[in-house]
Design a protein around this motif. Structure first.
Motif, PDB file in Angstrom:
ATOM      1  N   ARG A 108       0.823  -1.210   0.000  1.00 12.66           N
ATOM      2  CA  ARG A 108       0.000   0.000   0.000  1.00 12.66           C
ATOM      3  C   ARG A 108       0.860   1.265   0.000  1.00 12.66           C
ATOM      4  N   PRO A 109       0.676   2.134  -0.970  1.00 12.21           N
ATOM      5  CA  PRO A 109       1.403   3.404  -0.958  1.00 12.21           C
ATOM      6  C   PRO A 109       1.181   4.190   0.329  1.00 12.21           C
ATOM      7  N   SER A 110      -0.028   4.143   0.859  1.00 10.18           N
ATOM      8  CA  SER A 110      -0.330   4.899   2.083  1.00 10.18           C
ATOM      9  C   SER A 110       0.392   4.366   3.312  1.00 10.18           C
ATOM     10  N   GLN A 111       0.926   3.146   3.211  1.00  8.40           N
ATOM     11  CA  GLN A 111       1.663   2.557   4.321  1.00  8.40           C
ATOM     12  C   GLN A 111       3.180   2.635   4.111  1.00  8.40           C
ATOM     13  N   GLY A 112       3.600   3.424   3.139  1.00 10.21           N
ATOM     14  CA  GLY A 112       5.019   3.674   2.958  1.00 10.21           C
ATOM     15  C   GLY A 112       5.770   2.671   2.098  1.00 10.21           C
ATOM     16  N   TRP A 113       5.059   1.844   1.323  1.00 14.15           N
ATOM     17  CA  TRP A 113       5.738   0.839   0.503  1.00 14.15           C
ATOM     18  C   TRP A 113       6.319   1.437  -0.776  1.00 14.15           C
ATOM     19  N   GLY A 114       5.876   2.615  -1.160  1.00 15.99           N
ATOM     20  CA  GLY A 114       6.369   3.243  -2.382  1.00 15.99           C
ATOM     21  C   GLY A 114       5.231   3.872  -3.156  1.00 15.99           C
ATOM     22  N   THR A 115       5.556   4.433  -4.305  1.00 18.83           N
ATOM     23  CA  THR A 115       4.529   5.009  -5.162  1.00 18.83           C
ATOM     24  C   THR A 115       3.781   3.875  -5.872  1.00 18.83           C
ATOM     25  N   PRO A 116       2.582   4.149  -6.384  1.00 17.79           N
ATOM     26  CA  PRO A 116       1.876   3.111  -7.152  1.00 17.79           C
ATOM     27  C   PRO A 116       2.709   2.556  -8.301  1.00 17.79           C
ATOM     28  N   GLU A 117       3.435   3.427  -8.990  1.00 16.01           N
ATOM     29  CA  GLU A 117       4.262   2.965 -10.111  1.00 16.01           C
ATOM     30  C   GLU A 117       5.371   2.045  -9.628  1.00 16.01           C
ATOM     31  N   GLN A 118       5.988   2.391  -8.517  1.00 14.51           N
ATOM     32  CA  GLN A 118       7.053   1.541  -7.985  1.00 14.51           C
ATOM     33  C   GLN A 118       6.525   0.177  -7.555  1.00 14.51           C
ATOM     34  N   ILE A 119       5.434   0.173  -6.834  1.00 17.58           N
ATOM     35  CA  ILE A 119       4.882  -1.073  -6.305  1.00 17.58           C
ATOM     36  C   ILE A 119       4.477  -2.019  -7.425  1.00 17.58           C
ATOM     37  N   GLN A 120       4.068  -1.480  -8.563  1.00 16.38           N
ATOM     38  CA  GLN A 120       3.665  -2.337  -9.674  1.00 16.38           C
ATOM     39  C   GLN A 120       4.830  -2.767 -10.558  1.00 16.38           C
ATOM     40  N   ASP A 121       6.035  -2.445 -10.133  1.00 17.30           N
ATOM     41  CA  ASP A 121       7.238  -3.015 -10.738  1.00 17.30           C
ATOM     42  C   ASP A 121       7.583  -4.260  -9.921  1.00 17.30           C
ATOM     43  N   PRO A 122       7.473  -5.461 -10.487  1.00 14.72           N
ATOM     44  CA  PRO A 122       7.705  -6.683  -9.705  1.00 14.72           C
ATOM     45  C   PRO A 122       9.061  -6.729  -9.016  1.00 14.72           C
ATOM     46  N   ARG A 123      10.078  -6.197  -9.647  1.00 18.14           N
ATOM     47  CA  ARG A 123      11.411  -6.213  -9.031  1.00 18.14           C
ATOM     48  C   ARG A 123      11.452  -5.317  -7.802  1.00 18.14           C
ATOM     49  N   TYR A 124      10.868  -4.140  -7.913  1.00 17.24           N
ATOM     50  CA  TYR A 124      10.818  -3.230  -6.763  1.00 17.24           C
ATOM     51  C   TYR A 124      10.000  -3.856  -5.640  1.00 17.24           C
ATOM     52  N   ALA A 125       8.833  -4.401  -5.971  1.00 15.83           N
ATOM     53  CA  ALA A 125       7.954  -4.977  -4.957  1.00 15.83           C
ATOM     54  C   ALA A 125       8.631  -6.130  -4.223  1.00 15.83           C
ATOM     55  N   ALA A 126       9.309  -6.998  -4.987  1.00 12.59           N
ATOM     56  CA  ALA A 126      10.003  -8.127  -4.360  1.00 12.59           C
ATOM     57  C   ALA A 126      11.139  -7.641  -3.475  1.00 12.59           C
ATOM     58  N   THR A 127      11.867  -6.649  -3.937  1.00  7.09           N
ATOM     59  CA  THR A 127      12.967  -6.101  -3.134  1.00  7.09           C
ATOM     60  C   THR A 127      12.452  -5.529  -1.818  1.00  7.09           C
ATOM     61  N   LYS A 128      11.352  -4.795  -1.861  1.00  6.97           N
ATOM     62  CA  LYS A 128      10.782  -4.224  -0.644  1.00  6.97           C
ATOM     63  C   LYS A 128      10.327  -5.325   0.314  1.00  6.97           C
ATOM     64  N   PHE A 129       9.756  -6.402  -0.246  1.00  6.85           N
ATOM     65  CA  PHE A 129       9.338  -7.498   0.624  1.00  6.85           C
ATOM     66  C   PHE A 129      10.534  -8.129   1.316  1.00  6.85           C
ATOM     67  N   TYR A 130      11.581  -8.433   0.554  1.00 13.67           N
ATOM     68  CA  TYR A 130      12.763  -9.059   1.160  1.00 13.67           C
ATOM     69  C   TYR A 130      13.411  -8.141   2.189  1.00 13.67           C
ATOM     70  N   ASN A 131      13.468  -6.839   1.903  1.00 15.84           N
ATOM     71  CA  ASN A 131      14.048  -5.895   2.864  1.00 15.84           C
ATOM     72  C   ASN A 131      13.273  -5.911   4.179  1.00 15.84           C
ATOM     73  N   ALA A 132      11.938  -5.966   4.073  1.00 15.10           N
ATOM     74  CA  ALA A 132      11.109  -5.996   5.278  1.00 15.10           C
ATOM     75  C   ALA A 132      11.263  -7.324   6.017  1.00 15.10           C
ATOM     76  N   LEU A 133      11.344  -8.419   5.273  1.00 12.36           N
ATOM     77  CA  LEU A 133      11.513  -9.730   5.909  1.00 12.36           C
ATOM     78  C   LEU A 133      12.842  -9.803   6.655  1.00 12.36           C
ATOM     79  N   ARG A 134      13.879  -9.256   6.069  1.00 14.05           N
ATOM     80  CA  ARG A 134      15.206  -9.289   6.690  1.00 14.05           C
ATOM     81  C   ARG A 134      15.204  -8.605   8.063  1.00 14.05           C
ATOM     82  N   LYS A 135      14.309  -7.637   8.248  1.00 11.74           N
ATOM     83  CA  LYS A 135      14.244  -6.896   9.513  1.00 11.74           C
ATOM     84  C   LYS A 135      13.473  -7.631  10.612  1.00 11.74           C
ATOM     85  N   VAL A 136      12.805  -8.726  10.260  1.00 12.41           N
ATOM     86  CA  VAL A 136      12.024  -9.480  11.238  1.00 12.41           C
ATOM     87  C   VAL A 136      12.971 -10.401  12.013  1.00 12.41           C
TER      88      VAL A 136
END
Length: 286
Positions: A108-136
Motif C-alpha cells: 500500500r502506498p499509504s503505508q510507505g511501501w512506495g509510489t503506485p508505479e514503484q509497487i507495480q514493478d515486480p522487481r521493486y515490490a520483491a525487493t521491498k518485501f525481502y528488505n522488510a523480511l530481513r528486519k524481522v
C-alpha cells in the motif's frame, strides 16, 4: 401475500450472501484454497512436486526468486516470498485490491511501501518485501505463514501457509536445484521477435539477476550466459523459459537438454550440441 413472498425471497438472498461470504472468509483463513486460474497454454514446474501456472504467474515467480538470490537471501526467504505473493495476488501484478493495495504483494502506498508505479514493478515490490523480511528478528525459525504475516500484517494471518508446498516446489526449480524442471507452452505468435526480443530478454535478465556477462551467439538471434556450475546454469535456464511467452523465446539449451517453444518440454540433444559451460536462448526471428 405478495409482500410476504418478496420478504422471504429477500431474506433467502441475504442468507445466501452471508453464507457465501463466510465460505470465502473460511477459505482465506483456514486454508481451503481459492483455485488458481487455468489456461490452455501455460507452465508446469516439477521438482519433488508439481505446480501449474499461467505465463504471467510463472514470469512473476521467476522474478521474485531471482531478486531473492540477487539480494543474497536464503532459500527459505524465497519460499516465504512466493507463498506471500500466491496468497495476496495469485502471483499476478494486480492494479488494485483492498483499499490502495497494489501489485504482487498487495503493498500500500499509504503505508510507505512506495509510489503506485514503484509497487507495480515486480522487481521493486520483491525487493521491498525481502528488505522488510530481513528486519524481522528470527524469521528464519518461524513457520512460513508467521514470517509472512510479520511483514504483511494481514487480516488472515494463517492463510499464507496453504501455499507452502507450491512455493517450495517453485523455489527448488527456480534456484537451480532441479534439472529441466520448468516447462512452458507458449503461443504461436510471440509477443516479440528478432533483435528487439533479444535485447529485451537480455535487459530483463540483467535487471532480475544483476550484473551478468552475456554474449550474442554467432549462429542465432538470442543470448548466451557463461556459467560456473550446473546449479547456476539451471537458474538462468529456468528463468529464460519462465519468461519465454513475454520475450519471444524459441529455444533454451543447457547441458545436454533443450526446451523448445513448439513442444513446450525439455528433450535431450546430441552430444556435440551439449552446452555444459553456458546457457543459450534463441528468440523467434523477424
Amino acid at each position: 401475500m405478495a409482500v410476504r413472498t418478496r420478504a422471504m425471497v429477500a431474506a433467502g438472498v441475504a442468507l445466501a450472501a452471508v453464507a457465501g461470504f463466510g465460505v470465502y472468509l473460511s477459505a482465506r483463513e483456514f486454508g481451503h484454497k481459492l483455485p488458481l486460474p487455468t489456461v490452455a497454454r501455460g507452465c508446469v514446474v516439477e521438482a519433488d512436486g508439481r505446480v501449474a501456472l499461467n505465463a504471467e504467474q510463472m514470469a512473476n515467480a521467476a522474478t521474485i526468486a531471482a531478486v531473492g538470490i540477487r539480494r543474497k537471501m536464503p532459500e527459505r526467504a524465497v519460499v516465504v516470498a512466493l507463498a506471500t505473493a500466491f496468497q495476496e495476488s495469485r502471483l499476478r501484478n494486480l492494479s488494485g485490491g483492498d483499499r490502495d493495495s497494489l501489485g504482487l504483494f498487495q503493498q500500500r502506498p499509504s503505508q510507505g511501501w512506495g509510489t503506485p508505479e514503484q509497487i507495480q514493478d515486480p522487481r521493486y515490490a520483491a525487493t521491498k518485501f525481502y528488505n522488510a523480511l530481513r528486519k524481522v528478528r528470527g524469521w528464519e525459525r518461524m513457520e512460513i505463514t508467521d514470517a509472512a504475516q510479520k511483514v504483511q500484517r494481514s487480516a488472515f494471518p494463517r492463510a499464507y501457509q496453504q501455499w507452502a508446498d507450491e512455493s517450495t516446489v517453485l523455489t527448488r526449480a527456480l534456484l537451480g536445484n532441479a534439472t529441466g524442471a520448468v516447462a512452458c507452452t507458449v503461443g504461436r505468435e510471440p509477443a516479440m521477435r528478432g533483435d528487439a526480443a533479444a535485447a529485451a530478454l537480455t535487459a530483463g535478465l540483467k535487471l532480475d539477476w544483476g550484473r551478468l556477462e552475456t554474449s550474442v551467439p554467432a549462429e542465432l538471434t538470442g543470448l548466451a550466459v557463461p556459467i560456473a556450475d550446473a546449479r547456476v546454469g539451471w537458474r538462468y535456464a529456468h528463468w529464460l523459459v519462465s519468461h519465454a511467452d513475454d520475450h519471444g523465446v524459441k529455444t533454451v539449451r543447457f547441458a545436454n537438454l533443450e526446451w523448445t517453444a513448439d513442444g513446450g518440454t525439455w528433450a535431450k540433444v546430441r552430444d556435440d550440441s551439449a552446452t555444459p559451460d553456458r546457457v543459450i536462448a534463441e528468440v523467434f526471428a523477424d
